[in-house]
Design an enzyme around this catalytic site. Structure first.
Site, PDB file in Angstrom:
ATOM      1  CE  LYS A  78      -3.074  -3.246   0.973  1.00  0.00           C
ATOM      2  NZ  LYS A  78      -3.805  -3.998  -0.020  1.00  0.00           N
TER       3      LYS A  78
HETATM    4  C1  LIG Z   1      -4.553  -5.251   0.875  1.00  0.00           C
HETATM    5  C2  LIG Z   1      -6.015  -5.357   0.955  1.00  0.00           C
HETATM    6  C3  LIG Z   1      -6.663  -5.951   2.041  1.00  0.00           C
HETATM    7  C4  LIG Z   1      -5.924  -6.674   3.118  1.00  0.00           C
HETATM    8  O1  LIG Z   1      -5.076  -5.848   3.866  1.00  0.00           O
HETATM    9  P1  LIG Z   1      -4.067  -6.518   4.911  1.00  0.00           P
HETATM   10  O2  LIG Z   1      -3.550  -5.342   5.687  1.00  0.00           O
HETATM   11  O3  LIG Z   1      -3.012  -7.199   4.117  1.00  0.00           O
HETATM   12  O4  LIG Z   1      -4.840  -7.454   5.748  1.00  0.00           O
HETATM   13  C5  LIG Z   1      -8.038  -5.918   2.088  1.00  0.00           C
HETATM   14  N1  LIG Z   1      -8.762  -5.354   1.102  1.00  0.00           N
HETATM   15  C6  LIG Z   1      -8.177  -4.792   0.027  1.00  0.00           C
HETATM   16  C7  LIG Z   1      -9.026  -4.167  -1.025  1.00  0.00           C
HETATM   17  C8  LIG Z   1      -6.792  -4.796  -0.094  1.00  0.00           C
HETATM   18  O5  LIG Z   1      -6.221  -4.259  -1.184  1.00  0.00           O
END
Ligand SMILES: *Cc1c(COP(=O)(O)O)cnc(C)c1O
Length: 378
Positions: A181
């Site tokens: 992210k």
């Molecule tokens: C990355 C992501 C998640 C999961 O996030 P984590 O912090 O890895 O648990 C959930 N939803 C979306 C849309 C994502 O891109």
């Protein structure tokens, strides 16, 4: 030259901040977590923020505080990272998959509304790779049918909708700080809310349902006895991670501005290639450019997977576009009768190209050149 599809922007400042925190000996549920929460809430304009171990646990706890349980249906897009749908399964409820819009890839408002039944209890919207979904439209539907609204804002830290940051608009907004992210704490998550009841329950649930938090106990001059008020979880973020997050948050707007410059170069370079559909950013919707995704139309001379291989041969990493949950093995007894042609088509024909900070001018140029060479070979 080997160009990755993404990489986190971490500096000596984050390392120093983690180092300093380690030497305080307070490494979880301490002052850094509180500071990160306060600063994140201020940044998005929400009353409260609750730090968690990741966005998947944030989504899980959101389902619980929203009262979602066995037998309930929750509408969400299939075209999302699989954690979106999984979070609904964790509370034994049923994800009902809605179609996405073919230009924004965000959950389709009209289709979602058509899926509402007597069993529907919530809508889980996703801000697709950072581009906000139409929050107001979903708030209106939720009001009309008495549903809870949950935002999967895993990708949307720093994005804005109608003049306010994501995290401002509703009462369960879930963020991720995974390295993929825009900002990262290694792993990590956050829920922002304006609802005090949710806030208090989320803090209980993330720490075993314990009635007294560590800071209160530590600072108390009388002996404190804790109670366990309900069956909770260990979904804590550590202070070491929060120390990194505080530094990342300070850089977030700058990181987004840098990402935007690269996205604009891509937009400019590809705008005249008629068989590519570029990402869109409607008025009042501001993305953080978490990913830059190009869609290859049916008349493209090169198919998606071939383009990915051609680019890899030139040392450029790419990824498939956003997946669909309903076609995965984990959902196979589920998805048989589901057809979501827009989601499937978008997922199968799109590609994520490199975008990270700092990305050198030559690197951006090289990616553009190689994509154009692959698609228009003379
Ligand atoms: C990355 C992501 C998640 C999961 O996030 P984590 O912090 O890895 O648990 C959930 N939803 C979306 C849309 C994502 O891109």
């Amino acid at each position: 030259m080997k160009i990755p599809v993404a990489k986190p922007y971490l500096t000596v400042e984050e390392a120093q901040s983690a180092y300093d925190t380690i030497l305080t000996n307070w490494v979880t549920q301490g002052p850094r977590v509180q500071e990160f929460e306060e600063k994140f809430a201020t940044y998005v304009g929400s009353k409260y923020a609750v730090a968690l171990s990741n966005c998947t646990t944030a989504l899980h706890l959101s389902m619980i505080v929203a009262g979602i349980k066995e037998g309930d249906e929750v509408i969400c897009p299939s075209m999302s990272y699989i954690a979106t749908a999984n979070s609904i399964k964790y509370v034994s409820a049923t994800p009902v998959f809605a179609e996405v819009d073919s230009t924004t890839y965000n959950i389709d408002v009209t289709h979602a509304e058509r899926l509402i039944t007597q069993k529907t209890k919530a809508i889980l919207i996703v801000h697709q790779i950072g581009l906000p979904a139409d929050i107001d439209a979903f708030k209106e539907i939720c009001l009309k049918y008495n549903l809870k609204l949950i935002e999967d804002a895993a990708c949307a830290a720093g994005s804005s909708y109608k003049g306010n940051k994501i995290g401002y608009h509703s009462d369960l907004v879930c963020f991720s700080f995974h390295p993929r992210k825009v900002i990262t704490t290694g792993d990590g998550g956050m829920i922002t809310t304006n609802n005090e009841e949710y806030y208090n329950r989320l803090k209980l649930l993330r720490q075993h349902g314990m009635s007294v938090n560590d800071r209160t106990r530590h600072n108390s001059t009388t002996v404190v006895r804790e109670d366990y008020l309900e069956v909770g979880y260990n979904y804590r973020l550590t202070d070491i991670q929060a120390a990194v997050g505080i530094k990342q948050l300070e850089k977030l707007d700058w990181i987004i501005a840098e990402r935007r410059k690269i996205a604009e170069r891509y937009n400019e370079a590809f705008k005249n290639i008629d068989f590519i559909r570029l990402p869109v950013e409607p008025i009042d919707y501001i993305t953080n450019w978490q990913s830059y995704v190009i869609y290859l139309k049916a008349n493209s001379p090169v198919k998606r997977n071939d383009l990915m291989q051609l680019l890899l041969d030139k040392c450029i990493s790419t990824r498939r576009g956003v997946m669909t949950a309903h076609r995965e093995i984990a959902y196979k007894n589920y998805g048989n009768n589901i057809s979501l042609p827009i989601s499937e088509n978008a997922s199968d024909n799109s590609i994520v190209i490199p975008l990270f900070v700092p990305m050198k001018d030559e690197e951006v140029h090289y990616v553009i050149e190689q994509i154009i060479n692959a698609l228009l070979p003379d």
